[in-house]
Design a protein around this motif. Structure first.
Motif, PDB file in Angstrom:
ATOM      1  N   THR A  74      10.162  17.749   2.180  1.00  0.00           N
ATOM      2  CA  THR A  74       8.900  17.019   2.384  1.00  0.00           C
ATOM      3  C   THR A  74       9.130  15.678   3.076  1.00  0.00           C
ATOM      4  OG1 THR A  74       9.034  15.959   0.196  1.00  0.00           O
ATOM      5  CG2 THR A  74       7.840  18.063   0.350  1.00  0.00           C
ATOM      6  N   SER A  75      10.255  15.519   3.753  1.00  0.00           N
ATOM      7  CA  SER A  75      10.566  14.226   4.363  1.00  0.00           C
ATOM      8  C   SER A  75       9.602  13.872   5.482  1.00  0.00           C
ATOM      9  CB  SER A  75      11.994  14.245   4.926  1.00  0.00           C
ATOM     10  OG  SER A  75      12.127  15.213   5.949  1.00  0.00           O
ATOM     11  N   HIS A  76       8.812  14.864   5.945  1.00  0.00           N
ATOM     12  CA  HIS A  76       7.890  14.613   7.044  1.00  0.00           C
ATOM     13  C   HIS A  76       6.643  13.860   6.606  1.00  0.00           C
ATOM     14  CE1 HIS A  76       6.548  18.286   5.022  1.00  0.00           C
ATOM     15  NE2 HIS A  76       5.342  17.992   5.448  1.00  0.00           N
ATOM     16  N   ARG A  77       6.414  13.704   5.297  1.00  0.00           N
ATOM     17  CA  ARG A  77       5.155  13.094   4.844  1.00  0.00           C
ATOM     18  C   ARG A  77       5.097  11.619   5.196  1.00  0.00           C
ATOM     19  NH1 ARG A  77       4.726  14.945  -1.332  1.00  0.00           N
ATOM     20  NH2 ARG A  77       6.695  13.870  -1.309  1.00  0.00           N
ATOM     21  N   SER A 130       0.827  -1.214   0.000  1.00  0.00           N
ATOM     22  CA  SER A 130       0.000   0.000   0.000  1.00  0.00           C
ATOM     23  C   SER A 130       0.856   1.255   0.000  1.00  0.00           C
ATOM     24  CB  SER A 130      -0.930   0.005   1.216  1.00  0.00           C
ATOM     25  OG  SER A 130      -0.187   0.031   2.426  1.00  0.00           O
ATOM     26  N   TYR A 131       1.984   1.236   0.713  1.00  0.00           N
ATOM     27  CA  TYR A 131       2.875   2.394   0.712  1.00  0.00           C
ATOM     28  C   TYR A 131       3.441   2.622  -0.683  1.00  0.00           C
ATOM     29  CZ  TYR A 131       2.858   2.165   5.834  1.00  0.00           C
ATOM     30  OH  TYR A 131       2.481   2.154   7.145  1.00  0.00           O
ATOM     31  N   LEU A 132       3.806   1.516  -1.349  1.00  0.00           N
ATOM     32  CA  LEU A 132       4.384   1.628  -2.683  1.00  0.00           C
ATOM     33  C   LEU A 132       3.343   2.122  -3.680  1.00  0.00           C
ATOM     34  CD1 LEU A 132       7.231   1.024  -3.778  1.00  0.00           C
ATOM     35  CD2 LEU A 132       6.376  -1.186  -4.550  1.00  0.00           C
ATOM     36  N   THR A 133       2.103   1.671  -3.504  1.00  0.00           N
ATOM     37  CA  THR A 133       1.017   2.102  -4.386  1.00  0.00           C
ATOM     38  C   THR A 133       0.736   3.587  -4.216  1.00  0.00           C
ATOM     39  OG1 THR A 133       0.018  -0.100  -4.278  1.00  0.00           O
ATOM     40  CG2 THR A 133      -1.387   1.715  -5.011  1.00  0.00           C
ATOM     41  N   GLN A 134       0.749   4.044  -2.968  1.00  0.00           N
ATOM     42  CA  GLN A 134       0.490   5.454  -2.704  1.00  0.00           C
ATOM     43  C   GLN A 134       1.610   6.343  -3.234  1.00  0.00           C
ATOM     44  OE1 GLN A 134       0.063   5.600   1.538  1.00  0.00           O
ATOM     45  NE2 GLN A 134      -1.639   4.149   1.550  1.00  0.00           N
ATOM     46  N   GLN A 135       2.848   5.881  -3.056  1.00  0.00           N
ATOM     47  CA  GLN A 135       4.001   6.681  -3.472  1.00  0.00           C
ATOM     48  C   GLN A 135       5.222   5.778  -3.569  1.00  0.00           C
ATOM     49  OE1 GLN A 135       4.554  10.393  -1.409  1.00  0.00           O
ATOM     50  NE2 GLN A 135       6.747  10.423  -1.771  1.00  0.00           N
ATOM     51  N   TYR A 193       9.062   0.369   5.522  1.00  0.00           N
ATOM     52  CA  TYR A 193       8.385   0.547   4.241  1.00  0.00           C
ATOM     53  C   TYR A 193       9.216   1.406   3.292  1.00  0.00           C
ATOM     54  CZ  TYR A 193       6.572   4.766   6.640  1.00  0.00           C
ATOM     55  OH  TYR A 193       6.438   5.934   7.358  1.00  0.00           O
ATOM     56  N   ASN A 194      10.047   2.288   3.830  1.00  0.00           N
ATOM     57  CA  ASN A 194      10.974   3.035   2.969  1.00  0.00           C
ATOM     58  C   ASN A 194      12.155   2.180   2.550  1.00  0.00           C
ATOM     59  OD1 ASN A 194       9.956   5.686   2.386  1.00  0.00           O
ATOM     60  ND2 ASN A 194      10.156   6.177   4.558  1.00  0.00           N
ATOM     61  N   TRP A 195      12.556   1.234   3.391  1.00  0.00           N
ATOM     62  CA  TRP A 195      13.572   0.266   2.955  1.00  0.00           C
ATOM     63  C   TRP A 195      13.047  -0.445   1.703  1.00  0.00           C
ATOM     64  CZ3 TRP A 195      15.240  -3.019   7.823  1.00  0.00           C
ATOM     65  CH2 TRP A 195      15.577  -2.148   8.885  1.00  0.00           C
TER      66      TRP A 195
END
Length: 444
Positions: free
Chosen positions: A441-444, A93-98, A125-127
């Motif tokens: 924008t790293s806070h998103r 879902s994280y990858l789908t969103q962004q 999820y960022n890894w």
């Protein structure tokens, strides 16, 4: 009859919680997975089960044994098969969103003569975004020391296995619990852990102006999302045995489908006698205001990551109460100056004692002296400087100061300007992963 049903529901909640957090059960699952790994005819499946077994293991003796067994098996097989793919269901879902990174910042730009930059990539999820988006992770890792920041303990060892398979140098992992550093290093000799935690060790004291204890209007504050692992039920069970005039505030947000309405229904189930204030999705400055206005802050999770909210409470001058035996990174900061551990068998009694003693404690002073972002930055600089020296690499520039609010943010206004060219270079080279405005924008 209704009273019996209510009691049965409460008992069911507690039994489910006990089973979920049973160390003996987790160790038994680890042993079962390791046995299944040995019996599996498929190499990749066997490896997946072995890594998962290592992740599930709780006791140091067991994970050391599993680590040795995994190493010996790999050497005996001399396998050249790829590592098992990490489960994408948790991160899809994280990858789908962004597809591009969030909550990640450059702390140091690469320099001359092979001096490495430093890139912090927060949360698993960022890894996954980095692994999914880069065909050649080692090309980035040869230019930057990547700090892989965890969100939970234990972290995702299948992701670590994938990272190790795509890189050749040291892997620097920021654990969420001090005890996991040894486990991470036992997983693979290329993993090194700095002496700081992933998120909770980066709170900046400048944002906190604690009220005098006598002027605080909230007796008990709990900052926690509404998901079951935060264990609001234990607070509600304790409140039934505590004075009805206590001023209690809960601040949270929806998590995994659990909403404030679930909490309201649970309060009814436990027949909480106090008038409890529920606040949802507050801005960070409002959360801080409530923390600075509370006598006691509470965290009842039995397992999670490092938990920034607990450390923020210390900087706010609130006495901190946490569950004794909790596997939460910030539990190590509870002692006679900062708060108390709650037994779980007599939570109401322990909580009342902490409330009565809270005026005598000095959590803000201790936290500012020992665990601020400034103290942690010195530790992280020293670690990375020493690792660079050990590898024969230069270190002429220290990390840009940063803090966590509510995600990694530079502490100095000119830091972004100094590092903008490094962001631009990463965006040009890897646009699918690094957005043009990641630094702001790293806070998103």
């Amino acid at each position: 009859m209704e009273q019996m049903r209510t009691a049965a529901r409460r008992l069911g909640i507690r039994l489910k919680d006990d089973l979920k957090h049973s160390q003996a059960l987790r160790n038994a699952q680890a042993l079962a997975l390791q046995t299944a790994s040995w019996l599996s005819p498929n190499t990749v499946t066997a490896q997946l089960r072995a890594v998962t077994a290592f992740q599930r293991s709780e006791s140091a003796q067991l994970w050391r044994w599993l680590g040795d067994a995994r190493k010996n098996h790999q050497e005996a097989e001399a396998s050249t098969s790829p590592p098992p793919s990490p489960s994408s269901s948790r991160y899809r879902s994280y990858l789908t969103q962004q597809s591009q990174l969030t909550r990640s910042i450059i702390l140091k730009a690469p320099g001359d003569h092979g001096e490495r930059g430093v890139l912090m990539v927060q949360f698993e999820y960022n890894w996954y975004r980095l692994l999914n988006g880069l065909n050649d992770l080692d090309a980035l890792a040869s230019q930057y020391d990547i700090l892989w920041g965890t969100s939970w303990s234990p972290t995702d060892y299948l992701l670590l296995e994938a990272i190790l398979s795509k890189t050749t140098g040291e892997i620097h992992v920021l654990p969420s619990h001090a005890s996991e550093a040894a486990k991470l290093q036992a997983f693979h000799p290329r993993i090194q852990c700095p002496p700081v935690l992933s998120a909770s060790d980066w709170v900046n004291p400048k944002f906190f102006t604690p009220k005098p204890h006598s002027e605080r209007s909230t007796d008990i504050l709990m900052v926690a999302n509404w998901a079951p692992f935060k264990r609001h039920f234990e607070l509600f069970s304790a409140l039934r045995k505590m004075p009805a005039d206590l001023r209690v505030t809960l601040i949270g947000q929806t998590e995994a489908g659990y909403t404030a309405e679930h909490i309201r229904k649970m309060m009814c189930l436990y027949r909480v006698p106090q008038q409890v204030t529920l606040l949802e999705s507050l801005p960070i400055d409002e959360v801080t205001r409530h923390q600075c206005d509370s006598k006691v802050a509470l965290l009842l999770s039995r397992r999670e990551g490092s938990c920034v909210a607990a450390v923020e409470a210390l900087f706010a001058g609130a006495a901190l109460g946490m569950r004794d035996g909790a596997h939460v990174g910030s539990v190590q900061y509870i002692h006679e100056e900062t708060g108390a551990l709650l037994s779980g068998t007599q939570t109401a009694t322990d909580l009342m004692a902490l409330l009565e003693n809270s005026a005598k404690l000095r959590p803000h002073e201790w936290a500012a002296k020992n665990i601020s972002c400034h103290v942690s930055l010195g530790k992280l600089n020293g670690f990375l400087r020493d690792r660079s020296s050990a590898r024969g690499l230069p270190w002429t520039v220290d990390l840009a100061p940063f803090h966590w609010r509510p995600y990694p943010t530079y502490s100095e206004p000119n830091a972004m300007e100094r590092l903008q060219s490094a962001y631009d270079a990463l965006h040009r080279r890897f646009p699918e992963v690094f957005s043009h405005d990641l630094g702001t924008t790293s806070h998103r």
